[in-house]
Design a protein around this motif. Sequence first.
Motif, PDB file in Angstrom:
ATOM      1  N   GLU A   5     -41.995   4.921 -47.291  1.00  0.00           N
ATOM      2  CA  GLU A   5     -42.579   6.115 -46.494  1.00  0.00           C
ATOM      3  C   GLU A   5     -41.768   6.628 -45.437  1.00  0.00           C
ATOM      4  OE1 GLU A   5     -45.444   3.272 -46.541  1.00  0.00           O
ATOM      5  OE2 GLU A   5     -44.719   3.907 -48.703  1.00  0.00           O
ATOM      6  N   ILE A   6     -41.080   5.940 -44.473  1.00  0.00           N
ATOM      7  CA  ILE A   6     -40.016   5.896 -43.620  1.00  0.00           C
ATOM      8  C   ILE A   6     -38.378   5.848 -44.580  1.00  0.00           C
ATOM      9  CG2 ILE A   6     -41.506   4.958 -42.249  1.00  0.00           C
ATOM     10  CD1 ILE A   6     -39.287   2.111 -42.649  1.00  0.00           C
ATOM     11  N   GLY A   7     -38.409   6.079 -45.834  1.00  0.00           N
ATOM     12  CA  GLY A   7     -37.204   6.366 -46.691  1.00  0.00           C
ATOM     13  C   GLY A   7     -36.428   5.150 -46.809  1.00  0.00           C
ATOM     14  N   GLY A   8     -37.627   4.470 -46.945  1.00  0.00           N
ATOM     15  CA  GLY A   8     -36.821   2.831 -47.897  1.00  0.00           C
ATOM     16  C   GLY A   8     -37.157   3.015 -49.406  1.00  0.00           C
ATOM     17  N   GLN A   9     -36.500   1.408 -50.296  1.00  0.00           N
ATOM     18  CA  GLN A   9     -37.162   1.467 -51.361  1.00  0.00           C
ATOM     19  C   GLN A   9     -38.381   0.547 -51.870  1.00  0.00           C
ATOM     20  OE1 GLN A   9     -35.074   2.856 -53.639  1.00  0.00           O
ATOM     21  NE2 GLN A   9     -33.662   4.075 -51.380  1.00  0.00           N
ATOM     22  N   GLY A  10     -38.899   0.070 -50.589  1.00  0.00           N
ATOM     23  CA  GLY A  10     -40.482  -0.298 -50.777  1.00  0.00           C
ATOM     24  C   GLY A  10     -40.003  -0.920 -51.406  1.00  0.00           C
ATOM     25  N   LYS A  11     -39.228  -2.579 -51.692  1.00  0.00           N
ATOM     26  CA  LYS A  11     -38.734  -3.176 -52.713  1.00  0.00           C
ATOM     27  C   LYS A  11     -39.614  -4.235 -51.573  1.00  0.00           C
ATOM     28  CE  LYS A  11     -36.949  -0.912 -55.895  1.00  0.00           C
ATOM     29  NZ  LYS A  11     -38.261  -0.355 -56.903  1.00  0.00           N
ATOM     30  N   ASP A  12     -38.778  -5.708 -51.652  1.00  0.00           N
ATOM     31  CA  ASP A  12     -38.800  -7.133 -50.531  1.00  0.00           C
ATOM     32  C   ASP A  12     -37.895  -7.702 -50.018  1.00  0.00           C
ATOM     33  OD1 ASP A  12     -38.376  -8.697 -53.202  1.00  0.00           O
ATOM     34  OD2 ASP A  12     -40.224  -9.239 -53.237  1.00  0.00           O
ATOM     35  N   TYR A  13     -38.194  -8.581 -49.534  1.00  0.00           N
ATOM     36  CA  TYR A  13     -36.704  -9.504 -49.257  1.00  0.00           C
ATOM     37  C   TYR A  13     -35.451  -9.836 -50.160  1.00  0.00           C
ATOM     38  CZ  TYR A  13     -33.585 -11.125 -44.870  1.00  0.00           C
ATOM     39  OH  TYR A  13     -32.983 -10.980 -44.325  1.00  0.00           O
ATOM     40  N   PHE A  14     -36.587 -10.197 -50.887  1.00  0.00           N
ATOM     41  CA  PHE A  14     -35.663 -10.768 -51.621  1.00  0.00           C
ATOM     42  C   PHE A  14     -35.101  -9.999 -52.824  1.00  0.00           C
ATOM     43  CE2 PHE A  14     -36.748 -12.777 -56.658  1.00  0.00           C
ATOM     44  CZ  PHE A  14     -35.494 -13.847 -56.110  1.00  0.00           C
ATOM     45  N   SER A  15     -35.463  -9.040 -53.326  1.00  0.00           N
ATOM     46  CA  SER A  15     -34.908  -8.156 -53.249  1.00  0.00           C
ATOM     47  C   SER A  15     -32.960  -7.341 -52.798  1.00  0.00           C
ATOM     48  CB  SER A  15     -35.471  -6.421 -54.328  1.00  0.00           C
ATOM     49  OG  SER A  15     -36.570  -7.104 -54.788  1.00  0.00           O
ATOM     50  N   LEU A  16     -32.870  -7.887 -51.752  1.00  0.00           N
ATOM     51  CA  LEU A  16     -32.377  -7.387 -50.678  1.00  0.00           C
ATOM     52  C   LEU A  16     -30.934  -8.812 -51.233  1.00  0.00           C
ATOM     53  CD1 LEU A  16     -30.655  -6.330 -48.426  1.00  0.00           C
ATOM     54  CD2 LEU A  16     -31.912  -7.777 -46.776  1.00  0.00           C
ATOM     55  N   CYS A  17     -32.030  -9.882 -50.527  1.00  0.00           N
ATOM     56  CA  CYS A  17     -31.307 -11.285 -51.616  1.00  0.00           C
ATOM     57  C   CYS A  17     -30.479 -10.910 -52.141  1.00  0.00           C
ATOM     58  CB  CYS A  17     -31.940 -12.321 -51.491  1.00  0.00           C
ATOM     59  SG  CYS A  17     -32.494 -12.797 -49.263  1.00  0.00           S
ATOM     60  N   LEU A  18     -31.159 -10.779 -53.169  1.00  0.00           N
ATOM     61  CA  LEU A  18     -30.719 -10.056 -54.371  1.00  0.00           C
ATOM     62  C   LEU A  18     -28.997 -10.146 -54.477  1.00  0.00           C
ATOM     63  CD1 LEU A  18     -33.729 -10.307 -57.262  1.00  0.00           C
ATOM     64  CD2 LEU A  18     -32.404 -12.467 -56.899  1.00  0.00           C
ATOM     65  N   ALA A  19     -29.298  -8.588 -54.238  1.00  0.00           N
ATOM     66  CA  ALA A  19     -28.221  -7.529 -53.718  1.00  0.00           C
ATOM     67  C   ALA A  19     -27.201  -7.884 -53.154  1.00  0.00           C
ATOM     68  CB  ALA A  19     -29.183  -6.033 -53.637  1.00  0.00           C
ATOM     69  N   VAL A  20     -27.765  -8.366 -51.882  1.00  0.00           N
ATOM     70  CA  VAL A  20     -25.836  -9.146 -51.219  1.00  0.00           C
ATOM     71  C   VAL A  20     -25.051 -10.932 -52.178  1.00  0.00           C
ATOM     72  CG1 VAL A  20     -25.424 -10.668 -49.208  1.00  0.00           C
ATOM     73  CG2 VAL A  20     -27.553  -8.630 -49.099  1.00  0.00           C
ATOM     74  N   GLU A  21     -26.229 -11.334 -52.770  1.00  0.00           N
ATOM     75  CA  GLU A  21     -25.504 -12.161 -54.269  1.00  0.00           C
ATOM     76  C   GLU A  21     -24.781 -11.841 -54.470  1.00  0.00           C
ATOM     77  OE1 GLU A  21     -26.306 -15.633 -57.773  1.00  0.00           O
ATOM     78  OE2 GLU A  21     -27.891 -14.420 -56.564  1.00  0.00           O
ATOM     79  N   ALA A  22     -25.522 -10.962 -55.602  1.00  0.00           N
ATOM     80  CA  ALA A  22     -24.165 -10.128 -56.144  1.00  0.00           C
ATOM     81  C   ALA A  22     -23.111  -9.636 -56.006  1.00  0.00           C
ATOM     82  CB  ALA A  22     -25.438  -8.635 -56.863  1.00  0.00           C
ATOM     83  N   LEU A  23     -23.095  -8.376 -54.972  1.00  0.00           N
ATOM     84  CA  LEU A  23     -22.206  -8.044 -53.821  1.00  0.00           C
ATOM     85  C   LEU A  23     -21.072  -9.431 -53.615  1.00  0.00           C
ATOM     86  CD1 LEU A  23     -23.507  -5.454 -51.785  1.00  0.00           C
ATOM     87  CD2 LEU A  23     -22.077  -4.960 -53.283  1.00  0.00           C
ATOM     88  N   ALA A  24     -21.294 -10.462 -53.088  1.00  0.00           N
ATOM     89  CA  ALA A  24     -21.015 -11.901 -52.718  1.00  0.00           C
ATOM     90  C   ALA A  24     -19.766 -12.096 -53.748  1.00  0.00           C
ATOM     91  CB  ALA A  24     -21.759 -12.130 -51.781  1.00  0.00           C
ATOM     92  N   ARG A  25     -20.096 -11.946 -54.912  1.00  0.00           N
ATOM     93  CA  ARG A  25     -19.345 -12.818 -55.730  1.00  0.00           C
ATOM     94  C   ARG A  25     -17.888 -12.023 -56.192  1.00  0.00           C
ATOM     95  NH1 ARG A  25     -20.476 -10.019 -59.499  1.00  0.00           N
ATOM     96  NH2 ARG A  25     -19.694 -10.522 -61.482  1.00  0.00           N
ATOM     97  N   ALA A  26     -17.600 -10.877 -55.231  1.00  0.00           N
ATOM     98  CA  ALA A  26     -16.746  -9.752 -55.855  1.00  0.00           C
ATOM     99  C   ALA A  26     -15.802  -9.746 -54.307  1.00  0.00           C
ATOM    100  CB  ALA A  26     -16.831  -8.422 -55.912  1.00  0.00           C
TER     101      ALA A  26
END
Length: 388
Positions: A58-79
């Motif tokens: 409703e405010i322009g987000g993706q409607g996921k949770d904090y765990f999903s953010l962590c998964l994305a951060v982990e994936a980026l940090a590999r590189a």
Amino acid sequence: MNYELTPEQQELQNTVEAFADEVVAPAAYQYDTERRLPLDIIAQMGDLGLFGLPFPVEIGGQGKDYFSLCLAVEALARADQSIAVTLEAGVGLGIQPIYRHGTDEQKERWLPDLLRGRALAGFGLTEAEAGSDAGATKTTAVLEDAEWVINGTKQFITNSGTAITSVVTVTAVTGESRNADGTMSAELSSILVPADTPGFTVEASYDKVGWHTSDTHPLTLVDVRVPESNLLGELGRGYANFLRVLDEGRIAFAALATGAAQGCLEEALRYAKERNVFGRSIGSNQHIAFKLAKMQARVHQARLCYYDAALKLVHGKPFKTEASIAKMVCGEAAMDNAREATQIFGGYGFLNENAVARHYRDSKILEIGEGTTEVQLMVISRGLGLTA
């Protein structure tokens, strides 16, 4: 706790890993050498919806949770850890305080661009004498004619000086409050300072050991005037509100460290299979194989630690101690794996063009930022009922 990823979470992880491999990794050496944040890559991350992951649709987000953010951060940090921390800090320190404590007007003004990666926000807490001890804050904010007049300095502020930085939340002493024992202590509040405010100066960036791409600056505030309505949250609740942000941030920081440990393992494993000495791959030597086995064990342990803390957060369970455990264990895993990976690469590992060399330089901050290892031990001890 069930640590198996849902199909949706697995798809997110695969998408971000592919982005990291195809977009981030090929350019990492160049922008690390140039010590600049690649805004084109940040824009692409915004297009992928990464900055809006844990926020409502409703405010322009993706409607996921904090765990999903962590998964994305982990994936980026590999590189690249610098790109990963730009996301981690942009969400945890930049967006979360405004989303959680902002007025409707503040949210409407700042969140649309922040959630889409078109703008970045920083959080100005740390000072020369106020890091772990936020009570030693010297920056002041005095109310005059319906404006806050802010004076002070801040240090090590991430995402504070980019070309797309729109606002920095600044903690400042706004008065005094009486403690239960009758003593007085500083009353800290959080105030939103737009990046173009007169008197707000972003000083030259630091010459850091690592995280060269991440934007980090000291800040100077001299008679900075912002409207009284720029108070973020309740008066005097600036530090209390930050503690929740800090606890959550340690989990994402742990995810970042896990990604770094994973990236070191992948690079070292590939090299150990390809590098031939005396007619065979170095990975066929037991001492190299055992190094890689220990690296894999560290990654596994680290991932379980941060998964556990993140899922406790998502399910509304106490997670403070688990966040500190994850931050400590994952940070040490990243540093240990970076050292071992560099050793496996030998002389090639000492060349900055190699990803393991960058991880070696970058990983030390993972034992310092978001609370040092010693601070985590203090938090864990208190969780045991001790007063260390």
